[in-house]
Design a protein around this motif. Structure first.
Motif, PDB file in Angstrom:
ATOM      1  N   ASN A  77       7.753 -11.117   8.436  1.00 34.13           N
ATOM      2  CA  ASN A  77       7.599  -9.729   8.002  1.00 34.13           C
ATOM      3  C   ASN A  77       8.255  -8.759   8.979  1.00 34.13           C
ATOM      4  O   ASN A  77       8.668  -7.664   8.596  1.00 34.13           O
ATOM      5  CB  ASN A  77       6.115  -9.376   7.854  1.00 34.13           C
ATOM      6  CG  ASN A  77       5.503  -9.974   6.591  1.00 34.13           C
ATOM      7  OD1 ASN A  77       6.214 -10.372   5.661  1.00 34.13           O
ATOM      8  ND2 ASN A  77       4.192 -10.051   6.552  1.00 34.13           N
ATOM      9  N   HIS A  78       8.319  -9.166  10.246  1.00 36.45           N
ATOM     10  CA  HIS A  78       8.937  -8.328  11.275  1.00 36.45           C
ATOM     11  C   HIS A  78      10.379  -8.764  11.552  1.00 36.45           C
ATOM     12  O   HIS A  78      10.945  -8.385  12.575  1.00 36.45           O
ATOM     13  CB  HIS A  78       8.103  -8.357  12.555  1.00 36.45           C
ATOM     14  CG  HIS A  78       6.850  -7.537  12.452  1.00 36.45           C
ATOM     15  ND1 HIS A  78       6.805  -6.212  12.800  1.00 36.45           N
ATOM     16  CD2 HIS A  78       5.606  -7.859  12.004  1.00 36.45           C
ATOM     17  CE1 HIS A  78       5.583  -5.739  12.585  1.00 36.45           C
ATOM     18  NE2 HIS A  78       4.834  -6.715  12.100  1.00 36.45           N
ATOM     19  N   LYS A  79      10.927  -9.577  10.637  1.00 40.33           N
ATOM     20  CA  LYS A  79      12.343  -9.988  10.702  1.00 40.33           C
ATOM     21  C   LYS A  79      12.677 -10.766  11.977  1.00 40.33           C
ATOM     22  O   LYS A  79      13.814 -10.745  12.442  1.00 40.33           O
ATOM     23  CB  LYS A  79      13.270  -8.761  10.599  1.00 40.33           C
ATOM     24  CG  LYS A  79      12.993  -7.859   9.399  1.00 40.33           C
ATOM     25  CD  LYS A  79      13.151  -8.593   8.081  1.00 40.33           C
ATOM     26  CE  LYS A  79      13.064  -7.638   6.885  1.00 40.33           C
ATOM     27  NZ  LYS A  79      11.734  -7.047   6.693  1.00 40.33           N
ATOM     28  N   MET A  80      11.703 -11.454  12.555  1.00 40.31           N
ATOM     29  CA  MET A  80      11.999 -12.321  13.691  1.00 40.31           C
ATOM     30  C   MET A  80      12.702 -13.569  13.169  1.00 40.31           C
ATOM     31  O   MET A  80      12.245 -14.190  12.205  1.00 40.31           O
ATOM     32  CB  MET A  80      10.721 -12.722  14.449  1.00 40.31           C
ATOM     33  CG  MET A  80      10.973 -13.661  15.611  1.00 40.31           C
ATOM     34  SD  MET A  80       9.470 -14.138  16.521  1.00 40.31           S
ATOM     35  CE  MET A  80       9.345 -12.796  17.696  1.00 40.31           C
ATOM     36  N   SER A  81      13.798 -13.953  13.790  1.00 38.69           N
ATOM     37  CA  SER A  81      14.557 -15.110  13.320  1.00 38.69           C
ATOM     38  C   SER A  81      13.752 -16.391  13.515  1.00 38.69           C
ATOM     39  O   SER A  81      12.813 -16.446  14.315  1.00 38.69           O
ATOM     40  CB  SER A  81      15.885 -15.221  14.080  1.00 38.69           C
ATOM     41  OG  SER A  81      15.664 -15.660  15.414  1.00 38.69           O
ATOM     42  N   TRP A  82      14.141 -17.415  12.765  1.00 41.15           N
ATOM     43  CA  TRP A  82      13.457 -18.703  12.834  1.00 41.15           C
ATOM     44  C   TRP A  82      13.466 -19.269  14.253  1.00 41.15           C
ATOM     45  O   TRP A  82      12.436 -19.679  14.778  1.00 41.15           O
ATOM     46  CB  TRP A  82      14.103 -19.673  11.858  1.00 41.15           C
ATOM     47  CG  TRP A  82      13.593 -21.083  11.960  1.00 41.15           C
ATOM     48  CD1 TRP A  82      14.197 -22.131  12.575  1.00 41.15           C
ATOM     49  CD2 TRP A  82      12.350 -21.577  11.434  1.00 41.15           C
ATOM     50  NE1 TRP A  82      13.418 -23.264  12.472  1.00 41.15           N
ATOM     51  CE2 TRP A  82      12.285 -22.960  11.776  1.00 41.15           C
ATOM     52  CE3 TRP A  82      11.310 -21.005  10.722  1.00 41.15           C
ATOM     53  CZ2 TRP A  82      11.205 -23.746  11.420  1.00 41.15           C
ATOM     54  CZ3 TRP A  82      10.230 -21.801  10.358  1.00 41.15           C
ATOM     55  CH2 TRP A  82      10.188 -23.157  10.710  1.00 41.15           C
ATOM     56  N   GLN A  83      14.624 -19.289  14.889  1.00 42.26           N
ATOM     57  CA  GLN A  83      14.730 -19.850  16.236  1.00 42.26           C
ATOM     58  C   GLN A  83      13.933 -19.031  17.250  1.00 42.26           C
ATOM     59  O   GLN A  83      13.305 -19.594  18.145  1.00 42.26           O
ATOM     60  CB  GLN A  83      16.209 -19.936  16.657  1.00 42.26           C
ATOM     61  CG  GLN A  83      17.024 -20.950  15.872  1.00 42.26           C
ATOM     62  CD  GLN A  83      16.477 -22.367  15.976  1.00 42.26           C
ATOM     63  OE1 GLN A  83      15.866 -22.750  16.979  1.00 42.26           O
ATOM     64  NE2 GLN A  83      16.702 -23.154  14.932  1.00 42.26           N
TER      65      GLN A  83
END
Length: 251
Positions: free
Chosen positions: A186-192
């Protein structure tokens, strides 16, 4: 703040209280219904196939080692239970992903007391589907190669004795990834970056993943605990990220 090893149960307990509150019940009902239908179907299938699955995975021992069957059988019962559990959890979370993502948003609004997310609408929920399903596919891509390795290990005589403990450890880690990813996404933090953040908080992550893993193994209870895990993971995100921000300000 609770100690890392004790923080998981606290987050889940508070998450359960949140999803039972009047303001969030509406956002819980639909994923709850989806999970209930899936769970009923899987329990029906497992009830008819369970013994066959256990017999399939059990190694064939020579007669002089037949006494080991009494020791190995419980291990392979556990192995099959863990595999059924993983199947149910992964399918349920893929289908309910948009609703879980939206629930994580609303929990964060309640916890923070501020609303930085778009207002609820069916259009907004529909717009979340491609993003959340894409993220679920990323989780599946992370899960499947490792699960396949454990599955192959389960077929290797003697070595497969360690398969159940490894499934357990992997399952705990996957539960942390599965649910904490909703607020992170939801906060657009990338997967890695999300994986790196969880590794940096390894004990907190394993504590939360462990308690979620345990409660989701309990039939019927696990239906309600799935949305509670989403809420608990959101609390985890808000507080652990908030603690980092506070430390950065005082550094």
């Amino acid at each position: 703040m609770p100690a890392p090893a004790l923080s998981g149960p606290q987050y889940l307990r508070e998450g359960l209280k949140l999803v039972l509150s009047p303001g969030l019940r509406l956002f819980v009902l639909l994923p709850l219904t989806i999970n209930l239908v899936l769970f009923a179907g899987l329990i029906y299938l497992a009830g008819h196939q369970f013994e066959l699955w256990v017999d399939t995975f059990m190694p064939t021992l020579p007669n002089w080692l037949s006494f080991l069957n009494y020791i190995l059988w419980p291990l392979f019962v556990v192995l099959v239970i863990l595999m059924v559990f993983f199947t149910f959890t992964m399918i349920a979370n893929i289908i309910a992903a948009p609703f879980n993502g939206f629930l994580a948003e609303k929990v964060e609004v309640v916890v923070r007391g501020t609303d930085d997310f778009p207002a609820f609408s069916w259009g907004e929920l529909a717009a979340m589907i491609p993003r959340t399903l894409s993220r679920e596919m990323r989780k599946l891509g992370y899960f499947l190669p490792r699960a396949l390795g454990l599955f192959i290990l389960s077929w290797i005589p003697v070595v497969n004795i360690i398969a159940a403990p490894l499934w357990l450890l992997f399952g705990v880690w996957m539960m942390a990834i599965q649910y904490i990813d909703y607020p992170a996404d939801n906060h657009k933090m990338s997967w890695q970056d999300m994986l790196a953040w969880l590794r940096a908080k390894r004990w907190q992550s394993l504590s939360f993943g462990g308690i979620v893993y345990v409660v989701l193994l309990i039939p019927v209870v696990n239906i309600l605990m799935m949305p509670a895990a989403v809420a608990g993971a959101t609390l985890f995100w808000v507080r652990e990220r908030g603690a980092e921000t506070q430390l950065a300000k005082t550094a």
